[in-house]
Design an enzyme around this catalytic site. Structure first.
Site, PDB file in Angstrom:
ATOM      1  CB  VAL A  13      -0.851  -0.140   1.262  1.00 54.32           C
ATOM      2  CG1 VAL A  13      -1.767  -0.771   1.038  1.00 54.32           C
ATOM      3  CG2 VAL A  13       0.147  -0.178   2.791  1.00 54.32           C
ATOM      4  CE  LYS A  37       9.728  -3.961   6.859  1.00 54.88           C
ATOM      5  NZ  LYS A  37       8.707  -3.204   7.003  1.00 54.88           N
TER       6      LYS A  37
END
Length: 238
Positions: A13, A37
């Site tokens: 997305v 991350k």
């Protein structure tokens, strides 16, 4: 703590590009930035991961990665298949807190959506955000189907007592269809949260200098940018 958690309504997305835009905008404002991350999947040890991609686009950020698994699966599944230890929410929170002691802003990027499982106990990015008491920025797609998943994500965040900072459209098409244009009005309505930006489709393919120069124009003032939701809607909404 100066931490923001970035989640998506699903995979692909635009989460990493939005994280890079946030980092570039903060760097342009003179802030030091770290990008964490939580769990990288589907990337070999010798390949650049999402944190490295953020650094390539945004510039001089500190990058960190808790774990990397080769299969492009949910972190808990990928860890199990690789025979490796999973990432746990408290580990994400502890690493982010350590980075926050040394940086003006820490961006914690999740893997996929909010409730993707990190471990067999069901730990998620939402649990890490709760431990950090950090606001969560939701990256959503532009077109048909986004209202349902974005509203569900917003409801889950509020049900857990978490701070929903707002929504950014991760890939705004050059020729938006009717659904995308209508969603500019409907996304804030169904989520009860402001629309805080729209990153153009293909932004990740820009050269780094062009990306850094453009990034503040894609994000609202709440995210240190100059993007104006009302002006954007007046131009793009039906």
């Amino acid at each position: 703590m100066p931490v923001m958690v970035i989640t998506g309504t699903g995979t692909e997305v635009g989460k990493t590009v939005v994280t890079a835009a946030l980092a570039a905008t903060a760097l342009a404002a003179g802030r030091s930035v770290a990008v964490l991350k939580a769990a990288q999947t589907g990337v070999r040890p010798d390949e650049a991961g999402d944190a490295e991609e953020v650094a390539r686009l945004a510039g001089a950020v500190t990058t960190d990665e808790l774990a990397r698994y080769p299969d492009p699966l949910a972190p808990a599944t990928a860890a199990r298949r690789a025979g490796r230890a999973p990432v746990r929410p408290h580990e994400v929170a502890e690493r982010a807190a350590k980075l926050a002691a040394e940086h003006d802003l820490v961006l914690v990027e999740g893997a996929g959506g909010l409730l993707v499982r990190f471990d067999a106990a069901g730990g998620t990015l939402a649990d890490a955000a709760a431990l950090l008491a950090a606001p969560v920025l939701v990256v959503a797609s532009a077109g048909l189907g986004t209202l349902n998943v974005t509203e569900l994500t917003a409801r889950e965040l509020r049900g857990r007592g978490l701070d929903l900072a707002g929504v950014v459209i991760g890939s705004w098409p050059a020729g938006p269809d009717l659904a995308s244009r209508c969603n500019l009005l409907d996304l804030p309505d169904v989520t009860g949260a402001p629309l805080l930006g729209a990153v153009p489709a293909g932004a990740g393919a820009l050269d780094p200098a062009g990306f850094r120069a453009s990034a503040p124009h894609w994000l609202a003032p709440r995210l240190a940018g100059t993007w104006d939701a009302e002006t954007f809607r007046a131009r793009e909404a039906p």
